[in-house]
Design a protein around this motif. Structure first.
Motif, PDB file in Angstrom:
ATOM      1  N   THR A   1       0.583  -0.820  -0.144  1.00 20.48           N
ATOM      2  CA  THR A   1       0.117  -0.085   0.269  1.00 20.48           C
ATOM      3  C   THR A   1       0.887   0.973  -0.146  1.00 20.48           C
ATOM      4  O   THR A   1       0.807   2.092  -0.589  1.00 20.48           O
ATOM      5  CB  THR A   1      -0.894   0.234   0.828  1.00 20.48           C
ATOM      6  N   ALA A   2       1.761   1.314   0.198  1.00 22.88           N
ATOM      7  CA  ALA A   2       2.874   2.736   0.889  1.00 22.88           C
ATOM      8  C   ALA A   2       3.560   2.663  -0.064  1.00 22.88           C
ATOM      9  O   ALA A   2       3.180   3.631  -0.427  1.00 22.88           O
ATOM     10  CB  ALA A   2       3.811   2.079   2.051  1.00 22.88           C
ATOM     11  N   ASP A   3       3.388   2.207  -1.334  1.00 25.80           N
ATOM     12  CA  ASP A   3       4.192   2.223  -2.581  1.00 25.80           C
ATOM     13  C   ASP A   3       3.138   3.308  -3.828  1.00 25.80           C
ATOM     14  O   ASP A   3       3.425   3.904  -4.113  1.00 25.80           O
ATOM     15  CB  ASP A   3       4.688   1.305  -3.008  1.00 25.80           C
TER      16      ASP A   3
ATOM     17  N   ALA B   1       2.011   7.086  -2.250  1.00 25.64           N
ATOM     18  CA  ALA B   1       3.085   7.675  -1.924  1.00 25.64           C
ATOM     19  C   ALA B   1       3.480   9.263  -2.913  1.00 25.64           C
ATOM     20  O   ALA B   1       3.820   9.954  -2.181  1.00 25.64           O
ATOM     21  CB  ALA B   1       4.657   6.425  -3.092  1.00 25.64           C
TER      22      ALA B   1
ATOM     23  N   HIS C   1       4.339   9.825   1.916  1.00 26.08           N
ATOM     24  CA  HIS C   1       5.104   8.680   2.573  1.00 26.08           C
ATOM     25  C   HIS C   1       4.557   8.177   3.854  1.00 26.08           C
ATOM     26  O   HIS C   1       5.163   8.521   4.562  1.00 26.08           O
ATOM     27  CB  HIS C   1       6.594   8.803   2.655  1.00 26.08           C
ATOM     28  N   LEU C   2       4.537   6.588   3.986  1.00 27.36           N
ATOM     29  CA  LEU C   2       4.365   6.556   4.726  1.00 27.36           C
ATOM     30  C   LEU C   2       5.322   4.647   4.895  1.00 27.36           C
ATOM     31  O   LEU C   2       6.289   4.475   3.773  1.00 27.36           O
ATOM     32  CB  LEU C   2       2.892   5.591   4.532  1.00 27.36           C
ATOM     33  N   ASP C   3       5.772   4.949   6.286  1.00 28.43           N
ATOM     34  CA  ASP C   3       6.404   3.252   6.386  1.00 28.43           C
ATOM     35  C   ASP C   3       5.753   1.938   5.955  1.00 28.43           C
ATOM     36  O   ASP C   3       4.631   2.245   6.026  1.00 28.43           O
ATOM     37  CB  ASP C   3       7.090   2.999   7.674  1.00 28.43           C
ATOM     38  N   PRO C   4       6.410   0.932   5.034  1.00 30.48           N
ATOM     39  CA  PRO C   4       5.568  -0.200   4.137  1.00 30.48           C
ATOM     40  C   PRO C   4       5.068  -1.106   5.019  1.00 30.48           C
ATOM     41  O   PRO C   4       4.002  -1.034   5.587  1.00 30.48           O
ATOM     42  CB  PRO C   4       6.397  -0.720   3.692  1.00 30.48           C
TER      43      PRO C   4
ATOM     44  N   ALA D   1       1.897   1.090   6.574  1.00 32.16           N
ATOM     45  CA  ALA D   1       0.825   0.942   6.260  1.00 32.16           C
ATOM     46  C   ALA D   1      -0.336  -0.406   6.347  1.00 32.16           C
ATOM     47  O   ALA D   1      -1.116  -0.112   6.131  1.00 32.16           O
ATOM     48  CB  ALA D   1       0.897   1.564   4.918  1.00 32.16           C
TER      49      ALA D   1
END
Length: 466
Positions: free
Chosen positions: A127-129, A132, A136-139, A142
């Motif tokens: 999801t994080a990708d 983006a 921006h989240l840490d995978p 997220a």
């Protein structure tokens, strides 16, 4: 189609206090197809799983997925026949236990449990990708958030979830369609390149994709459309399961294969060169073919598709755990807790037991377990095919059910092909899966088998036998 999501017409009869808990029949073909398609989650599969295939198979990716889809037709036949003979929330293990014995059913349950516990957090971390472009989240964070959200949704009534996932599914299909249209509109090579069997090597030159590489890739290709089996897990909550399970399984496979394969062909033809095909950065290709706004739209659709997949996978997986407790797979206190139903008719403890650990797994490196998933899916299909080969013997010969064409040729050939695919997988993944299976066998020998009169009693709801 008018019976899609309506509640049962006849009032439910009161049950004896000690009778096994039963799930409520409340969905028809369309509702089941929406839920099942959402578990296949074509868009997240296209954007999360397929890029890895591009990296190892290059221009042979579409061919490999096409072969995998053809194999899945035979698998779907097996699921459809067994699912209408044994319409239980236990899915594969209920079918295999009934046809091939309780030990075989236990092993297929363990393999399916591996798949259903590992796949949701792996996909959720993607999801994080796709968020983006906005944030921006840490995978891991997220992914854990997606799993917890899916768990909350899984506690709701199944009919409500059919509508929620149906809306998300529309966005998935739109994203896949945008990729397909843009890819074909910017085609750089002719259709013959789909059979060129090339992948970009480390030195920048084209390497040949061998037949053995394609066979090895089939384990992941089978996983690409694997979610069609969800229809069998939902059979206990489906109206008229003897008719609707087969329709849902086959319709879902056809639709999901088209949604995934068409964009893969478009990507292969539309990539500017072999290196771009092998790179598999679909988001970057979409932006290059259009603009950043379209790329952002597609990315957000994929993020929603992953949330959608999480919801349906939690629903499916909780039903498996619920059914295993109802069938006395565990010590009695565990069985009692996992078989509890909540106010919405969902197995709420089993849902939490699936979703919360799934959130925790988002903080674990799952690369090896991802490979184990491909082996587990192949092994699970192999056991289902063996059960299908035995499905017309004894008392089951005259049981009313959907019957596959070309039996017993279809399951026999499928067994041979799947066994060969297993021999071509990486040794480490085979050892991991074999080790887990060995531990499960010990549990069977030391705990379940000595208590065979009180444990692992696979049940089928009485109204499903009619």
């Amino acid at each position: 189609m008018t019976d899609t999501l309506r509640p049962p017409v006849e009032p439910a009869l009161p049950e004896a206090p000690d009778s096994p808990q039963k799930l409520k029949r409340s969905i028809g073909v369309v509702g089941g197809t929406l839920l099942t398609l959402s578990c296949v989650t074509p868009a997240s599969t296209l954007f999360v799983v397929v890029p890895d295939l591009f990296g190892s198979l290059g221009t042979a990716t579409a061919l490999t997925i096409a072969i995998g889809s053809l194999l899945c037709i035979a698998v779907a036949f097996c699921y459809s026949e067994l699912g209408t003979l044994i319409p239980s929330a236990g899915g594969e293990y209920a079918m295999v236990s009934t046809m091939a014995g309780r030990l075989a059913g236990w092993l297929v349950f363990v393999l399916s449990l591996l798949v259903v516990m590992i796949v949701p957090p792996v996909i959720a971390m993607g999801t994080a990708d796709y968020l983006a472009p906005i944030v921006h989240l840490d995978p891991s964070i997220a992914g854990a958030g997606v799993m917890l959200l899916a768990t909350l949704a899984g506690l709701l009534d199944l009919r409500a979830n059919a509508w929620i996932t149906g809306v998300f599914l529309v966005l998935e299909v739109i994203a896949a369609a945008v990729v397909a249209v843009l890819g074909f509109a910017h085609a750089e090579r002719d259709p013959g390149s789909l059979l060129s069997m090339e992948v970009a090597g480390a030195d920048g030159h084209a390497d040949t994709v061998t037949a053995l590489l394609v066979v090895s890739g089939l384990a992941i290709a089978l996983f690409v459309t694997q979610g069609f089996s969800t229809a069998v897990y939902l059979s206990e909550e489906m109206e008229n399961p003897r008719r609707n399970v087969a329709r849902t399984v086959l319709a879902t496979l056809a639709i999901s294969a088209a949604i995934i394969l068409v964009p893969v062909v478009a990507i292969t033809l539309g990539a500017s060169d072999l290196a771009e095909v092998t790179g598999g950065d679909i988001g970057a290709m979409v932006t290059a073919w259009s603009n950043s706004a379209v790329g952002t739209f597609v990315s957000l659709c994929v993020a929603l598709a992953i949330v959608n997949a999480g919801i349906v996978m939690v629903i499916q997986n909780s039903r498996v755990l619920f059914a295993s407790a109802r069938d006395k797979a565990w010590p009695e206190p565990v069985n009692h807790v996992f078989s509890k139903l909540g106010r919405f008719g969902s197995p709420w403890v089993a849902t939490l037991a699936v979703g919360v650990p799934g959130a925790a797994l988002c903080f674990v490196n799952l690369d090896t377990l991802y490979g184990v998933t491909g082996v587990s899916v192949t092994g699970m299909y192999l056991l289902v095919a063996i059960a299908a080969l035995l499905s017309r013997g004894g008392a089951h010969r005259h049981t009313p059910a959907w019957r596959m064409p070309l039996w017993p040729v279809v399951p026999a050939l499928l067994i041979a092909v799947l066994a060969y695919i297993l021999t071509q997988q990486e040794t480490a993944y085979l050892l991991w899966t074999g080790g887990i299976t060995a531990v499960a066998t010990l549990y069977w020998l030391l705990y379940l088998r000595p208590r065979r009169d009180t444990r692992w009693l696979v049940s089928i709801p009485e109204d499903a036998r009619a």
